[in-house]
Design an enzyme around this catalytic site. Sequence first.
Site, PDB file in Angstrom:
ATOM      1  N   HIS A 257       0.814  -1.210   0.000  1.00  0.00           N
ATOM      2  CA  HIS A 257       0.000   0.000   0.000  1.00  0.00           C
ATOM      3  C   HIS A 257       0.850   1.264   0.000  1.00  0.00           C
ATOM      4  CE1 HIS A 257      -3.998  -1.889   1.568  1.00  0.00           C
ATOM      5  NE2 HIS A 257      -3.935  -1.850   0.263  1.00  0.00           N
ATOM      6  N   ASN A 258       2.120   1.103   0.327  1.00  0.00           N
ATOM      7  CA  ASN A 258       3.063   2.237   0.327  1.00  0.00           C
ATOM      8  C   ASN A 258       2.534   3.429   1.129  1.00  0.00           C
ATOM      9  OD1 ASN A 258       4.637   0.683  -1.442  1.00  0.00           O
ATOM     10  ND2 ASN A 258       3.582   1.504  -3.211  1.00  0.00           N
ATOM     11  N   CYS A 259       1.909   3.133   2.256  1.00  0.00           N
ATOM     12  CA  CYS A 259       1.332   4.180   3.113  1.00  0.00           C
ATOM     13  C   CYS A 259       0.320   5.042   2.364  1.00  0.00           C
ATOM     14  CB  CYS A 259       2.423   5.074   3.739  1.00  0.00           C
ATOM     15  SG  CYS A 259       3.463   4.176   4.876  1.00  0.00           S
ATOM     16  N   ALA A 260      -0.338   4.475   1.371  1.00  0.00           N
ATOM     17  CA  ALA A 260      -1.327   5.242   0.611  1.00  0.00           C
ATOM     18  C   ALA A 260      -2.584   4.391   0.391  1.00  0.00           C
ATOM     19  CB  ALA A 260      -0.733   5.693  -0.709  1.00  0.00           C
TER      20      ALA A 260
END
Lengths: 73, 133
Positions: A29-32
């Site tokens: 999710h790559n912090c997104a």
Amino acid sequence: VVPFDIEGIHPHDLATILDRHDVSLRAGHNCAMPLMHRLDVAALARASFFLSTTRDEIDRLVAGLHDAKRIFA
Amino acid sequence: MAADDQFYREFILDHYKNPRNFGRIDGPDITHEEYNPLCGDLVGMDFRIADGVIEDVRFHGRGCAISQASASLMTERLKGMSLEEARRISKDDVLDELGIDISPARLKCALLTLKVLKVGAYGLAGEEEEEDE
């Protein structure tokens, strides 16, 4: 910074295979998470480049992507 | 690295590309879903139970090869098994079946299905106990 995915290969699998080519990239999710939901993707891989990135490193990335496609063909 | 790949072994890729027992059960006796918000992997399982035995099980979800293959393998193992036996399936059982040397970062992929099973199987036990009272 280039987020991407390859059809049929989950970004985590891609990252595991690229790791063998000594290429690190972020996957998931790559912090997104809200954006991933908006785009309706489970996860994305993300490659980053900088001034210090060498041609050899980019060649290893490309070789790793081909390797992943071969494994998951 | 391809055919003899020690991590992406042929049977794992096969279960990923051709998942067994993939889908939903109408009116399942147990249904449970687990989601890993860090990586976006989702695994859910529906069970049909008769006399404490798992008659049918199906899974759904999306995620990496390891999480989905692990779920597919688990459904094959569970069919016809008693709920009691299913509750005893351990982390080591799952890892032994996958038979790969898994890194700590990927462990959660392999064990997501086990979590679905554990919460699902014990959840039903809770309901039964309530009915007895």
